[in-house]
Design an enzyme around this catalytic site. Sequence first.
Site, mmCIF file in Angstrom:
data_model
loop_
_atom_site.group_PDB
_atom_site.id
_atom_site.type_symbol
_atom_site.label_atom_id
_atom_site.label_comp_id
_atom_site.label_asym_id
_atom_site.label_seq_id
_atom_site.Cartn_x
_atom_site.Cartn_y
_atom_site.Cartn_z
ATOM 1 N N ASP A 1 21.229 24.451 60.258
ATOM 2 C CA ASP A 1 21.098 25.554 59.297
ATOM 3 C C ASP A 1 19.619 25.916 59.113
ATOM 4 O OD1 ASP A 1 23.946 25.240 58.722
ATOM 5 O OD2 ASP A 1 23.318 23.383 57.781
ATOM 6 N N HIS B 1 26.477 21.166 53.584
ATOM 7 C CA HIS B 1 26.528 21.867 54.876
ATOM 8 C C HIS B 1 27.859 22.625 54.923
ATOM 9 C CE1 HIS B 1 26.504 22.876 59.069
ATOM 10 N NE2 HIS B 1 27.642 22.237 59.237
HETATM 11 N N1 NAD Z 1 26.584 19.603 60.937
HETATM 12 C C1 NAD Z 1 26.501 20.640 61.771
HETATM 13 O O1 NAD Z 1 25.555 21.429 61.702
HETATM 14 C C2 NAD Z 1 27.558 20.880 62.827
HETATM 15 C C3 NAD Z 1 27.364 21.899 63.760
HETATM 16 C C4 NAD Z 1 28.327 22.111 64.745
HETATM 17 C C5 NAD Z 1 29.470 21.318 64.769
HETATM 18 N N2 NAD Z 1 29.637 20.346 63.832
HETATM 19 C C6 NAD Z 1 30.803 19.472 63.832
HETATM 20 O O2 NAD Z 1 30.618 18.509 64.845
HETATM 21 C C7 NAD Z 1 31.884 17.982 65.226
HETATM 22 C C8 NAD Z 1 31.988 17.895 66.733
HETATM 23 O O3 NAD Z 1 31.888 19.181 67.321
HETATM 24 P P1 NAD Z 1 32.195 19.406 68.872
HETATM 25 O O4 NAD Z 1 32.004 20.864 69.113
HETATM 26 O O5 NAD Z 1 31.474 18.429 69.728
HETATM 27 O O6 NAD Z 1 33.758 19.091 68.877
HETATM 28 P P2 NAD Z 1 34.676 18.652 70.105
HETATM 29 O O7 NAD Z 1 36.063 18.840 69.628
HETATM 30 O O8 NAD Z 1 34.224 19.293 71.376
HETATM 31 O O9 NAD Z 1 34.368 17.104 70.212
HETATM 32 C C9 NAD Z 1 34.682 16.185 69.224
HETATM 33 C C10 NAD Z 1 35.002 14.898 69.915
HETATM 34 O O10 NAD Z 1 35.156 13.908 68.906
HETATM 35 C C11 NAD Z 1 36.144 13.023 69.354
HETATM 36 N N3 NAD Z 1 36.621 12.242 68.215
HETATM 37 C C12 NAD Z 1 37.469 12.609 67.223
HETATM 38 N N4 NAD Z 1 37.677 11.583 66.373
HETATM 39 C C13 NAD Z 1 36.922 10.564 66.823
HETATM 40 C C14 NAD Z 1 36.732 9.236 66.376
HETATM 41 N N5 NAD Z 1 37.349 8.763 65.304
HETATM 42 N N6 NAD Z 1 35.884 8.440 67.074
HETATM 43 C C15 NAD Z 1 35.260 8.906 68.167
HETATM 44 N N7 NAD Z 1 35.432 10.145 68.654
HETATM 45 C C16 NAD Z 1 36.245 10.971 67.976
HETATM 46 C C17 NAD Z 1 37.183 13.927 69.993
HETATM 47 O O11 NAD Z 1 38.007 13.226 70.897
HETATM 48 C C18 NAD Z 1 36.298 14.936 70.713
HETATM 49 O O12 NAD Z 1 36.032 14.560 72.062
HETATM 50 C C19 NAD Z 1 32.922 18.907 64.564
HETATM 51 O O13 NAD Z 1 33.373 18.277 63.373
HETATM 52 C C20 NAD Z 1 32.115 20.130 64.201
HETATM 53 O O14 NAD Z 1 32.677 20.817 63.087
HETATM 54 C C21 NAD Z 1 28.704 20.115 62.865
#
Ligand code: NAD
Length: 340
Positions: free
Chosen positions: A172, A200
């Site tokens: 952000d 966030h």
């Molecule tokens: N804070 C931020 O600024 C920000 C920015 C973008 C995305 N995000 C968040 O980051 C997260 C990941 O995003 P992404 O695009 O890589 O998603 P994605 O779906 O491509 O990947 C997430 C991965 O996490 C794995 N996973 C789920 N539960 C798990 C667990 N208990 N232990 C280990 N692995 C697990 C899934 O199998 C998947 O491969 C999402 O929650 C998204 O909302 C946060």
Amino acid sequence: MSHITNEEFMKKEINVVVTGAAGQIGYSLIPRLIDGNLFKDTIVNLSLVEIPQVVEKLEGLAMELDDSYFPHLGSIDIYDDFSAASHNGNWFLLVGSIPRGIVYKGKKIEERSDLLKINGGIFVDQGKAIGSNGANEAKVLVVGNPANTNALIGMNAANNKDQTWMAMTMLDSNRAKSMLAKKINCNVSEISKMVIWGNHSPTMYPDFENALYKNSSVKEAISDLDWFSNSFIPSVQQRGKAVIDARGASSATSAAKAAIDTIHACENPTLSGDCFSAAIMSDGAYDVPEGLICGFPLMTLSSGKIEIIRDLSLSDGGKQRLSQSVQELIDEKSAVQDLL
Ligand SMILES: NC(=O)c1ccc[n+]([C@@H]2O[C@H](COP(=O)([O-])OP(=O)(O)OC[C@H]3O[C@@H](n4cnc5c(N)ncnc54)[C@H](O)[C@@H]3O)[C@@H](O)[C@H]2O)c1
């Protein structure tokens, strides 16, 4: 799977644990952990964690990392059991979480409250493992959403005062810097002291009041106060959705870069007059209730300690926006009270 360590060249070793390692953020993030720019003169041992259904994919990622010629790469270990992965971790990057909209245990997850509960349960177990098995002064960066409340749950379960839990707001902050730089027509590096207050989530407050352009207030460079309220703040708050609408998937490369920037900010002393953004446990600063994981202006001291910067002031409007976001954090906390 480890490279020969040249002791003259690589003086240190660090263990980094990444969950969600086979996801989109993981693919962009993990190579940057071992490219030698972030952890200089350091061998980086990776523990990559995925859910059992996906863990095999990590073999492919490990092959690619080996094939990429990274002299700073130490070992790569792959796990579907977080507890086993957590031993002696110095940095924990908790990226994995169940996203909204997917079917989980036969139910489509639409409500934020369901998301909070499901991910909350995961963060209880991960927190306990980090508290018991992580390195004494381990740092934990929660990226998986809802990041602040996931971090709150994890931190409570870890119950280890020597470890530092954070939720990521650097993305952000980077977005806000980019929007200000475009408006001023300057380079992003000329914008500093960009604070993201609160949660966030779309209630966050991207603070233009304290942001600097070349060491003076951005308000001097952008005198149009309406632009801040009507365009800048909502655009930063809604940027994640705008990327999803345009790309058909959530921010990944920018989220990975933001995680790298957060680690960099924590590993290097903050320049005088600047700060960095992350959400960290409140100790009552700025009247935010103690114990919440809230976005604050932070600095890293030369000792490596991370502290809240306490002498910023906010206008009444800024305070009101912060208090709305804090109220959302309080509501999220109540929704997961049974996990705390
Ligand atoms: N804070 C931020 O600024 C920000 C920015 C973008 C995305 N995000 C968040 O980051 C997260 C990941 O995003 P992404 O695009 O890589 O998603 P994605 O779906 O491509 O990947 C997430 C991965 O996490 C794995 N996973 C789920 N539960 C798990 C667990 N208990 N232990 C280990 N692995 C697990 C899934 O199998 C998947 O491969 C999402 O929650 C998204 O909302 C946060």
